[in-house]
Design an enzyme around this catalytic site. Structure first.
Site, short mmCIF file in Angstrom:
data_model
loop_
_atom_site.label_atom_id
_atom_site.label_comp_id
_atom_site.label_asym_id
_atom_site.label_seq_id
_atom_site.Cartn_x
_atom_site.Cartn_y
_atom_site.Cartn_z
N GLN A 1 11.86 15.27 11.45
CA GLN A 1 10.54 14.58 11.66
C GLN A 1 9.39 15.14 11.76
O GLN A 1 8.39 14.86 11.52
CB GLN A 1 10.89 13.46 12.80
CG GLN A 1 12.06 12.41 12.31
CD GLN A 1 11.93 11.77 10.96
OE1 GLN A 1 10.88 11.13 10.86
NE2 GLN A 1 12.84 12.18 10.05
N HIS B 1 -3.80 -39.95 20.14
CA HIS B 1 -2.64 -39.29 20.06
C HIS B 1 -1.59 -40.34 20.55
O HIS B 1 -0.57 -40.69 19.77
CB HIS B 1 -2.30 -38.04 20.91
CG HIS B 1 -2.78 -36.73 20.28
ND1 HIS B 1 -4.23 -36.50 20.26
CD2 HIS B 1 -2.37 -35.72 19.83
CE1 HIS B 1 -4.51 -35.34 19.70
NE2 HIS B 1 -3.28 -34.73 19.48
N ASN C 1 -3.80 6.01 5.82
CA ASN C 1 -4.26 6.97 6.81
C ASN C 1 -5.04 6.22 7.73
O ASN C 1 -5.20 4.85 7.78
CB ASN C 1 -5.15 7.92 5.96
CG ASN C 1 -6.30 7.15 5.37
OD1 ASN C 1 -6.51 6.18 5.47
ND2 ASN C 1 -6.69 7.98 4.19
N GLU D 1 11.32 5.84 17.62
CA GLU D 1 11.75 5.14 16.55
C GLU D 1 12.99 5.36 16.02
O GLU D 1 13.62 4.28 15.51
CB GLU D 1 10.68 5.48 15.49
CG GLU D 1 10.74 5.23 14.15
CD GLU D 1 9.86 6.18 13.20
OE1 GLU D 1 9.47 7.22 13.61
OE2 GLU D 1 9.50 5.51 12.27
N HIS D 2 13.43 6.50 16.10
CA HIS D 2 14.84 7.10 15.75
C HIS D 2 15.57 7.78 16.89
O HIS D 2 14.88 8.51 17.69
CB HIS D 2 14.81 7.95 14.60
CG HIS D 2 14.06 7.66 13.25
ND1 HIS D 2 12.87 8.30 13.17
CD2 HIS D 2 14.35 6.96 12.47
CE1 HIS D 2 12.15 7.94 12.10
NE2 HIS D 2 13.07 6.91 11.61
N GLN E 1 -11.02 0.00 0.42
CA GLN E 1 -11.46 -0.77 -0.77
C GLN E 1 -10.08 -1.51 -1.32
O GLN E 1 -10.31 -2.34 -1.83
CB GLN E 1 -12.28 0.08 -1.77
CG GLN E 1 -11.44 1.41 -2.33
CD GLN E 1 -11.86 2.58 -1.46
OE1 GLN E 1 -11.96 2.69 -0.41
NE2 GLN E 1 -11.61 3.91 -2.13
N GLU F 1 -2.92 -35.79 29.20
CA GLU F 1 -3.82 -34.85 28.48
C GLU F 1 -5.29 -35.33 28.12
O GLU F 1 -6.32 -34.78 27.58
CB GLU F 1 -3.11 -34.16 27.17
CG GLU F 1 -2.06 -33.19 27.53
CD GLU F 1 -1.74 -32.50 26.45
OE1 GLU F 1 -2.01 -32.90 25.16
OE2 GLU F 1 -0.62 -31.80 26.60
N SER G 1 5.81 9.70 12.91
CA SER G 1 7.19 9.56 13.10
C SER G 1 7.77 10.36 14.16
O SER G 1 7.23 11.10 14.95
CB SER G 1 8.14 10.43 11.98
OG SER G 1 7.72 9.80 10.90
N HIS H 1 6.85 15.81 9.01
CA HIS H 1 6.30 14.81 8.51
C HIS H 1 4.52 15.00 8.89
O HIS H 1 3.84 14.65 8.05
CB HIS H 1 6.48 13.43 8.88
CG HIS H 1 7.74 12.62 8.28
ND1 HIS H 1 7.55 12.38 7.11
CD2 HIS H 1 8.74 12.38 8.60
CE1 HIS H 1 8.57 11.65 6.62
NE2 HIS H 1 9.37 11.86 7.67
N ASP I 1 16.59 7.68 6.41
CA ASP I 1 15.05 7.70 5.67
C ASP I 1 15.23 7.25 4.20
O ASP I 1 14.32 6.93 3.46
CB ASP I 1 14.49 9.16 5.79
CG ASP I 1 13.90 9.34 7.01
OD1 ASP I 1 13.45 8.32 7.67
OD2 ASP I 1 13.45 10.48 7.50
N TYR J 1 0.87 -1.10 -0.07
CA TYR J 1 0.01 -0.09 -0.05
C TYR J 1 0.82 1.39 -0.02
O TYR J 1 1.69 1.60 0.90
CB TYR J 1 -1.05 -0.01 1.29
CG TYR J 1 -2.11 0.97 1.08
CD1 TYR J 1 -3.30 0.78 0.54
CD2 TYR J 1 -1.59 2.55 1.28
CE1 TYR J 1 -4.00 1.75 0.48
CE2 TYR J 1 -2.58 3.57 1.33
CZ TYR J 1 -4.14 3.17 0.71
OH TYR J 1 -4.90 4.31 0.52
N1 HSO Z 1 10.82 9.20 8.52
C1 HSO Z 1 9.86 8.34 7.92
C2 HSO Z 1 10.36 7.83 6.51
C3 HSO Z 1 10.58 8.81 5.37
N2 HSO Z 1 11.21 10.13 5.69
C4 HSO Z 1 10.20 9.03 4.21
C5 HSO Z 1 11.03 10.76 4.51
N3 HSO Z 1 10.56 10.07 3.63
C6 HSO Z 1 9.47 7.20 8.76
O1 HSO Z 1 9.94 7.19 10.05
ZN ZN Z 2 11.40 11.10 7.62
#
Ligand code: HSO
Ligand code: ZN
Length: 437
Positions: A266, A427, A221, A334-335, A198, A422, A244, A269, A368, A137
């Site tokens: 980040q 068995h 989303n 995450e980072h 869908q 059991e 992120s 985003h 990234d 996706y």
């Molecule tokens: N930092 C995002 C990934 C991404 N950054 C795509 C830029 N483009 C995922 O943690």
């Molecule tokens: Zn990113």
């Protein structure tokens, strides 16, 4: 002034304030859940016709048949060849680095002879098989990232997945050439311009035109996330990723502009993205704060960045770097950037993070796009128990058991005893037949 939160680990209410900052639950919206359930059921029952109708309703895309919603291979190749040279080269360089990193992740089949007393000649093992067909996706519009096409498709390809089907909504028919070029570069087999619940339904159940897949990966989303959660079980899914996050631990000796821009990277985003700084030097924190103020007006995405910094961002003063590491483990970001002198030595103190960027030159943005590791990473603290997307997510393990005649007697006695315990005599007898043979 950016109203970014200021915390100090020495304050009495620090733990409470940190908890409040981290609290993030992807709310399950009743309305979304109901809509998604209806769409899934409808696509399952009516196939192509339902997908075509929803695509017209939600994306304003008219199509007389599903064929009109498929992008032919020729068009994908044209997108790749039509790219400006610099973009084509960057995409290829990124793809090749990501491929070479992921090739090292491939799981291998193994087996061993069990030659213990009474079990000689028995072989046990694990056979590795790639998934047959995977659905990828890709979100439409502004959140449509070519880099994410690489990060999702390359590990699948390295694993040896038989067929890769991509879906990408194109509201009002607007296609992103870089996304199509990335799909061509990694060898996606088929691309449909459908999206939302869908598209997830079409991939999970299959339609007259869209073949059913075994696993669906990729971000989306709230509707896509809800749909993925609901079809889990019929198909596998990767994870349901949250916004992120970046956590920078700095010793106070990195150019404050670098740290400020890393926090922005980040934040840009999503309004709900999380950017945090942990630092033992109060004066340095002020220099970063000043850099944030000075640099923000220069950023085209300043509105999103400001919202993210004010919603969930924080500059946190800590007692020392050891404490910073303990807090980082509690957050499980995450980072994580270790913007420190002798950064490598601190890695041992970090147990929970999706990816660790070691040293002042390792900006998260390189990860990234092109460092090599995957950018699909566990968010919202799930790095405590889960891992980056990888080749292993596209491989299955099957157990192998070959019992010798001698071993069937030894193992049969153990199994029969446990089976009677059991209350499962079939068995037990099944094992005993071999003992008696
Ligand atoms: N930092 C995002 C990934 C991404 N950054 C795509 C830029 N483009 C995922 O943690
Ligand atoms: Zn990113």
């Amino acid at each position: 002034m950016i109203a970014i939160k200021r915390l100090n680990s020495a304050d009495a209410d620090f733990a409470t304030r940190l908890d409040a900052l981290l609290a993030f639950e992807a709310t399950q919206d009743e309305g979304i859940e109901r809509t998604v359930a209806d769409i899934l059921a409808d696509v399952r029952a009516r196939g192509d016709a339902a997908v075509i109708e929803y695509t017209q309703r939600f994306d304003g895309l008219q199509a007389s048949s599903m064929t009109a919603l498929e992008i032919p291979q020729k068009a994908l190749q044209e997108a790749l060849h039509g790219l400006p040279v610099a973009q084509r080269q960057a995409l290829e360089a990124a793809a090749s680095r990501v491929r070479s990193y992921h090739q090292r992740q491939t799981l291998q089949s193994w087996q061993y002879e069990d030659d213990g007393a009474g079990t000689r000649g028995t072989m046990l093992g694990q056979k590795i098989t790639p998934l047959d067909r995977v659905g990828l996706y890709v979100p439409g519009g502004k959140a449509s990232y070519p880099s994410s096409v690489l990060m999702n498709a390359i590990p699948a390809r390295v694993a040896g997945v038989g067929e890769l089907i991509m879906v990408v909504p194109t509201p009002a028919g607007e296609q992103n050439p870089l996304v199509l070029a990335a799909a061509a570069l990694v060898g996606v087999d088929r691309v449909f311009t459908i999206g939302g619940a869908q598209a997830v339904a079409a991939l999970a159940y299959g339609t007259q035109t869209v073949p059913p897949v075994d696993k669906i990966v990729g971000p989306g989303n709230a509707y896509v996330a809800a749909a993925k959660r609901r079809v889990f079980g019929v198909v596998g899914i990767d994870m349901v990723a949250g916004p992120s996050e970046i956590l920078v631990i700095c010793d106070g000796h990195t150019d404050p502009d670098w740290v400020a821009m890393d926090l922005f990277s980040q934040a840009e985003h999503d309004e709900l993205a999380q950017s945090l700084l942990l630092c033992p030097d109060a004066a340095y924190i002020e220099r970063v704060a000043a850099a944030l103020e000075r640099l923000l007006p220069t950023m085209p995405r300043r509105q999103v960045i400001r919202a993210a910094l004010e919603n969930r961002g924080a500059l946190i003063e800590v007692r020392d770097l050891d404490e910073a590491c303990r807090i980082a483990n509690r957050i499980a970001p995450e980072h994580l950037e270790l913007s420190l002198e002798d950064a490598e030595a601190w890695v041992a103190k970090i147990d929970h993070a999706g990816a660790i960027f070691i040293g002042r030159y390792s900006s998260e943005s390189l990860g990234d796009y092109c460092a090599g590791p995957n950018h699909v990473l566990p968010t919202s603290g799930s790095a405590r128990f889960s891992s980056p997307l990888g080749v292993y997510d596209f491989q299955k393990r099957t157990s192998l058991i070959r019992v010798s005649q001698a071993a069937s007697k030894t193992l049969g006695r153990i199994a029969a005893t446990l089976a009677y315990g059991e209350g499962l005599p079939a068995h037990a007898r099944s094992a005993e037949y071999r003992i008696e043979s």
